[in-house]
Motif scaffolding. Structure first.
Motif, PDB file in Angstrom:
ATOM      1  N   VAL A  88      57.684 -50.628  30.232  1.00 58.01           N
ATOM      2  CA  VAL A  88      57.613 -50.013  29.006  1.00 58.01           C
ATOM      3  C   VAL A  88      57.838 -48.463  28.962  1.00 58.01           C
ATOM      4  O   VAL A  88      57.196 -47.906  30.062  1.00 58.01           O
ATOM      5  CB  VAL A  88      55.971 -50.030  28.153  1.00 58.01           C
ATOM      6  N   ASP A  89      58.860 -48.003  28.238  1.00 64.26           N
ATOM      7  CA  ASP A  89      59.374 -46.482  28.385  1.00 64.26           C
ATOM      8  C   ASP A  89      58.193 -45.627  27.498  1.00 64.26           C
ATOM      9  O   ASP A  89      58.308 -45.768  26.178  1.00 64.26           O
ATOM     10  CB  ASP A  89      60.652 -46.076  27.918  1.00 64.26           C
ATOM     11  N   LEU A  90      57.382 -44.929  28.078  1.00 64.49           N
ATOM     12  CA  LEU A  90      56.091 -44.130  27.574  1.00 64.49           C
ATOM     13  C   LEU A  90      56.505 -42.728  27.533  1.00 64.49           C
ATOM     14  O   LEU A  90      55.845 -41.894  27.025  1.00 64.49           O
ATOM     15  CB  LEU A  90      54.891 -44.578  28.366  1.00 64.49           C
ATOM     16  N   GLY A  91      57.623 -42.396  28.224  1.00 66.65           N
ATOM     17  CA  GLY A  91      58.348 -40.837  27.823  1.00 66.65           C
ATOM     18  C   GLY A  91      57.561 -40.258  28.882  1.00 66.65           C
ATOM     19  O   GLY A  91      56.962 -40.605  29.958  1.00 66.65           O
ATOM     20  N   PRO A  92      57.384 -38.974  28.736  1.00 65.24           N
ATOM     21  CA  PRO A  92      56.640 -37.782  29.658  1.00 65.24           C
ATOM     22  C   PRO A  92      55.320 -38.427  29.639  1.00 65.24           C
ATOM     23  O   PRO A  92      54.452 -38.540  28.829  1.00 65.24           O
ATOM     24  CB  PRO A  92      56.901 -36.559  28.982  1.00 65.24           C
ATOM     25  N   GLY A 152      46.311 -49.732  30.863  1.00 62.10           N
ATOM     26  CA  GLY A 152      45.826 -50.869  31.788  1.00 62.10           C
ATOM     27  C   GLY A 152      44.391 -51.143  31.851  1.00 62.10           C
ATOM     28  O   GLY A 152      44.036 -52.146  31.738  1.00 62.10           O
ATOM     29  N   HIS A 153      43.656 -49.927  32.055  1.00 64.74           N
ATOM     30  CA  HIS A 153      42.140 -49.983  32.419  1.00 64.74           C
ATOM     31  C   HIS A 153      41.625 -50.250  30.959  1.00 64.74           C
ATOM     32  O   HIS A 153      40.637 -50.907  30.779  1.00 64.74           O
ATOM     33  CB  HIS A 153      41.587 -48.805  33.003  1.00 64.74           C
ATOM     34  N   GLY A 154      42.279 -49.786  29.966  1.00 58.09           N
ATOM     35  CA  GLY A 154      41.715 -49.867  28.593  1.00 58.09           C
ATOM     36  C   GLY A 154      41.821 -51.363  27.984  1.00 58.09           C
ATOM     37  O   GLY A 154      40.784 -52.080  27.559  1.00 58.09           O
ATOM     38  N   GLY A 193      54.277 -40.886  31.234  1.00 52.93           N
ATOM     39  CA  GLY A 193      54.113 -42.201  30.992  1.00 52.93           C
ATOM     40  C   GLY A 193      53.201 -42.868  31.992  1.00 52.93           C
ATOM     41  O   GLY A 193      52.510 -43.911  31.685  1.00 52.93           O
ATOM     42  N   GLU A 194      53.420 -42.374  33.474  1.00 51.66           N
ATOM     43  CA  GLU A 194      52.415 -43.113  34.467  1.00 51.66           C
ATOM     44  C   GLU A 194      51.151 -43.148  34.256  1.00 51.66           C
ATOM     45  O   GLU A 194      50.319 -43.992  34.233  1.00 51.66           O
ATOM     46  CB  GLU A 194      52.962 -42.401  35.787  1.00 51.66           C
ATOM     47  N   ARG A 195      50.537 -41.799  33.608  1.00 54.56           N
ATOM     48  CA  ARG A 195      49.182 -41.668  33.154  1.00 54.56           C
ATOM     49  C   ARG A 195      48.757 -42.568  32.074  1.00 54.56           C
ATOM     50  O   ARG A 195      47.733 -43.094  32.091  1.00 54.56           O
ATOM     51  CB  ARG A 195      48.750 -40.044  33.274  1.00 54.56           C
ATOM     52  N   LEU A 196      49.393 -42.622  31.062  1.00 52.21           N
ATOM     53  CA  LEU A 196      49.531 -43.353  29.721  1.00 52.21           C
ATOM     54  C   LEU A 196      49.258 -44.864  30.315  1.00 52.21           C
ATOM     55  O   LEU A 196      48.565 -45.686  29.607  1.00 52.21           O
ATOM     56  CB  LEU A 196      50.387 -43.119  28.837  1.00 52.21           C
ATOM     57  N   LEU A 215      42.081 -54.909  38.468  1.00 54.35           N
ATOM     58  CA  LEU A 215      42.770 -55.600  37.349  1.00 54.35           C
ATOM     59  C   LEU A 215      43.392 -54.518  36.574  1.00 54.35           C
ATOM     60  O   LEU A 215      44.718 -54.619  36.124  1.00 54.35           O
ATOM     61  CB  LEU A 215      41.946 -56.481  36.414  1.00 54.35           C
ATOM     62  N   GLY A 216      42.808 -53.632  36.424  1.00 51.07           N
ATOM     63  CA  GLY A 216      43.493 -52.307  35.653  1.00 51.07           C
ATOM     64  C   GLY A 216      44.659 -51.685  36.388  1.00 51.07           C
ATOM     65  O   GLY A 216      45.515 -51.618  35.377  1.00 51.07           O
ATOM     66  N   GLU A 217      44.532 -51.450  37.304  1.00 46.58           N
ATOM     67  CA  GLU A 217      45.435 -50.967  38.243  1.00 46.58           C
ATOM     68  C   GLU A 217      46.764 -51.676  38.073  1.00 46.58           C
ATOM     69  O   GLU A 217      47.844 -51.134  38.009  1.00 46.58           O
ATOM     70  CB  GLU A 217      45.096 -50.385  39.676  1.00 46.58           C
ATOM     71  N   GLU A 218      46.634 -53.134  38.438  1.00 45.95           N
ATOM     72  CA  GLU A 218      47.708 -54.027  38.415  1.00 45.95           C
ATOM     73  C   GLU A 218      48.474 -53.977  37.120  1.00 45.95           C
ATOM     74  O   GLU A 218      49.633 -54.052  36.915  1.00 45.95           O
ATOM     75  CB  GLU A 218      46.956 -55.257  38.838  1.00 45.95           C
ATOM     76  N   LEU A 219      47.532 -54.078  36.121  1.00 47.94           N
ATOM     77  CA  LEU A 219      48.023 -54.012  34.708  1.00 47.94           C
ATOM     78  C   LEU A 219      48.989 -52.765  34.433  1.00 47.94           C
ATOM     79  O   LEU A 219      49.837 -52.668  33.792  1.00 47.94           O
ATOM     80  CB  LEU A 219      46.893 -54.548  33.647  1.00 47.94           C
ATOM     81  N   ALA A 220      48.318 -51.700  34.850  1.00 49.06           N
ATOM     82  CA  ALA A 220      48.846 -50.240  34.653  1.00 49.06           C
ATOM     83  C   ALA A 220      50.426 -50.326  35.232  1.00 49.06           C
ATOM     84  O   ALA A 220      51.239 -49.929  34.757  1.00 49.06           O
ATOM     85  CB  ALA A 220      48.177 -49.407  35.060  1.00 49.06           C
ATOM     86  N   GLN A 221      50.482 -50.891  36.493  1.00 49.63           N
ATOM     87  CA  GLN A 221      51.707 -51.069  37.137  1.00 49.63           C
ATOM     88  C   GLN A 221      52.718 -51.831  36.466  1.00 49.63           C
ATOM     89  O   GLN A 221      53.790 -51.646  36.167  1.00 49.63           O
ATOM     90  CB  GLN A 221      51.406 -51.532  38.360  1.00 49.63           C
ATOM     91  N   VAL A 222      52.313 -52.871  35.705  1.00 52.44           N
ATOM     92  CA  VAL A 222      53.136 -53.845  35.053  1.00 52.44           C
ATOM     93  C   VAL A 222      53.713 -53.038  33.752  1.00 52.44           C
ATOM     94  O   VAL A 222      54.936 -53.124  33.444  1.00 52.44           O
ATOM     95  CB  VAL A 222      52.322 -55.086  34.833  1.00 52.44           C
TER      96      VAL A 222
END
Length: 214
Positions: free
Chosen positions: A151-155, A165-167, A157-160, A139-146
């Protein structure tokens, strides 16, 4: 007698497995974490050895049911996230979708997340953490992908996005588990409170120009 292995018909094994999962669902809805392989076999009109042939053991059956229900939940969460509405409304709708799902089928939720409520589970080596943790990670990984797509999280961003997502899944799980057990407030109040908690940087981050937006 189960004749699936004898027919040779394409898809017969998959259909039979689906039928057995539906029988398992009926027992879980009735018995929750105490659902037994004996009861599920009886509900399906087969013997327990045949049930073992399809799933191996209770852990195998648990995993199959977890995938079945997680797939359905993820479809609902994606629909809520993609609904044409203002961002906060979609966050509220997503949280409400998760909470409504566990409220509607509390016995299924307890079977998936609290199988140790069955007093004999530990004796049989059925470890709740061993089996529920992969479900929450998925669930955390799927939400992270969404989040990463919308959302533009900048540099970085994928890690954030993965952190968020997991949080968020951890928050939903912990808060939902507490709420389902104690019912200290209405679902709408819990949704509003959790949304307020999330409404920090997420509220001000820009949408990605190359994504569907959020």
């Amino acid at each position: 007698m189960d004749t699936t292995q004898q027919t040779g018909e394409p898809g017969a094994a998959e259909r039979r497995r689906r039928e057995l999962l539906e029988a398992a669902d009926r027992v879980v809805l009735r018995d929750g974490p105490k659902a037994s392989m004996n009861a599920i076999a009886a509900e399906a009109g087969i013997t327990k050895p045949i049930l073992y042939r399809h799933f191996g053991d209770k852990a195998g059956l648990y995993q199959a049911l977890a995938v079945r229900h997680t797939d359905a939940l993820l479809d609902s969460l994606r629909a809520a996230l993609d609904a044409p509405a203002e961002r906060r409304s979609r966050v509220e709708s997503t949280l409400d979708t998760y909470l409504a799902a566990i409220e509607a089928r509390p016995q299924v939720y307890r079977f998936l997340m609290h199988p140790a409520e069955d007093s004999h589970a530990a004796e049989r080596g059925f470890d709740v953490g061993l089996h529920s943790a992969p479900l929450l990670r998925r669930l955390g990984e799927e939400l992270a992908q969404v989040i990463g797509e919308r959302v533009d999280l900048g540099p970085g961003g994928e890690r954030l996005a993965r952190i968020w997502g997991h949080g968020i899944v951890g928050m939903m799980h912990a808060a939902g588990d507490w709420w389902l057990g104690e019912r200290p407030c209405e679902r709408a109040e819990l949704v509003a409170g959790l949304t307020d908690l999330l409404w920090g940087r997420l509220a001000t981050a820009g949408n990605r120009e190359d994504g569907p937006g959020f």
